[in-house]
Scaffold this active site. Structure first.
Site, PDB file in Angstrom:
ATOM      1  CE1 TYR A  28     -14.417  22.181 -25.070  1.00  0.00           C
ATOM      2  CE2 TYR A  28     -15.751  22.705 -26.995  1.00  0.00           C
ATOM      3  CZ  TYR A  28     -15.483  22.851 -25.648  1.00  0.00           C
ATOM      4  OH  TYR A  28     -16.285  23.665 -24.873  1.00  0.00           O
ATOM      5  CE  LYS A  72     -17.361  20.502 -23.422  1.00  0.00           C
ATOM      6  NZ  LYS A  72     -17.649  20.414 -21.977  1.00  0.00           N
TER       7      LYS A  72
END
Length: 307
Positions: free
Chosen positions: A185, A189
């Site tokens: 994740y 990002k």
């Protein structure tokens, strides 16, 4: 549309006028739920035409029925053909045939098998990288298609007739903070800032802009109720989905905002719930700015793509 220039942080405490987004057509991936829904509602309230792309057909159709000037398209953003169909449908839905804004919001968060230990005496198991497929590969598909349509609409030569177009990449607090145990994740990002850095110096050539919105904790379905309860229990203050929507309008309403990272912070750090972090600005005279100048000088110059 002017080229990328280092400027002071955008003042997010001032009022702004959304008249420039009225009548424009926007695509929002992952737009049927959570922050995507908030972006859709904000744009509809400002008078935009909105195309919602999502795998959740039930919620997407519900929003299409509820809101004016909204079209829902079932779409798995990790699937290239789905996204091609999405952009074609959006252009057909647009009264002008043009797409002005694209919000690459679709994303998932799940237990990260890259971090997980498989146990003593066991062989490491191949991790599920679905987060990469959706959050990064899907976003790159979106960025490719947005760029194609923006160039098709505005041409390949800068001119006074180009209309403002903007790609918004959705990051996270994980785009600039240490977030333990979530390497996939976080990687996706941080990648949103990398994509923005790659495009911000050349997007203007086609009448375009690119910016990043990184939300803080907002209570959506991306995390479990248990996870949000834990966050609350340690005293973390949540941001509101409506603050993310206003942040989007602040960026889209000002065609001079390009190559910036905004943080949907909640009221703890900003009176309006969002601010320009100013972390992607290289100070004049700094070492990184000096290195950046050589990086741009050494880039291949072809068809005006590097300036």
């Amino acid at each position: 549309m002017t080229g990328f220039r280092h400027t002071n942080a955008v003042d997010c405490n001032t009022d702004f006028d959304t008249k420039s987004v009225k009548g424009k057509t926007a695509i929002i991936t992952g737009g049927a739920n959570g922050l995507g829904e908030a972006y859709a509602r904000a744009l509809v309230a400002a008078g935009s035409m909105v195309v919602i792309a999502d795998r959740d057909a039930q919620k997407g159709k519900k929003l299409e029925d509820e809101l004016k000037r909204v079209k829902f398209i079932a779409c798995d953003t990790a699937n290239w053909d789905d996204q091609v169909q999405l952009f074609q449908s959006a252009a057909s839905f647009s009264p002008t045939g043009k797409i002005s804004y694209v919000v690459a919001n679709a994303g998932i968060h799940r237990k990260d098998e890259v971090f997980a230990y498989d146990g003593d005496g066991k062989l490491p198991q191949k991790p599920d990288l679905a987060t990469i497929d959706v959050n990064l590969i899907g976003t790159l598909y979106t960025a490719k298609l947005a760029s194609h349509y923006f160039i098709k609409q505005n041409g390949q030569e800068p001119s006074t007739t180009q209309e403002d177009t903007c790609l918004i990449l959705i990051g996270s607090g994980a785009a600039f903070l240490d977030c333990p145990r979530a390497p996939q994740y976080c990687a996706t990002k941080w990648a949103m800032r990398g994509i923005m850095h790659s495009l911000r110096r050349t997007a203007f050539y086609y009448g375009s802009r690119v910016n990043v919105i990184s939300p803080w904790y907002v209570k959506t379905n991306i995390l479990s109720e248990e996870a949000f309860t834990h966050v609350t229990s340690v005293g973390v203050k949540f941001a509101e989905a409506s603050e993310a929507g206003e942040c989007l309008l602040r960026i889209l309403s000002d065609s001079t905002i390009n190559g910036r990272s905004f943080f949907v912070s909640g009221k703890k750090w900003s009176s309006r719930g969002y601010l320009d972090l100013d972390i992607d600005h290289y100070e004049d005279g700094s070492l990184i700015e000096d290195i950046q100048k050589d990086q741009v000088k050494s880039a291949p110059v072809e068809m005006g793509l590097f300036v």
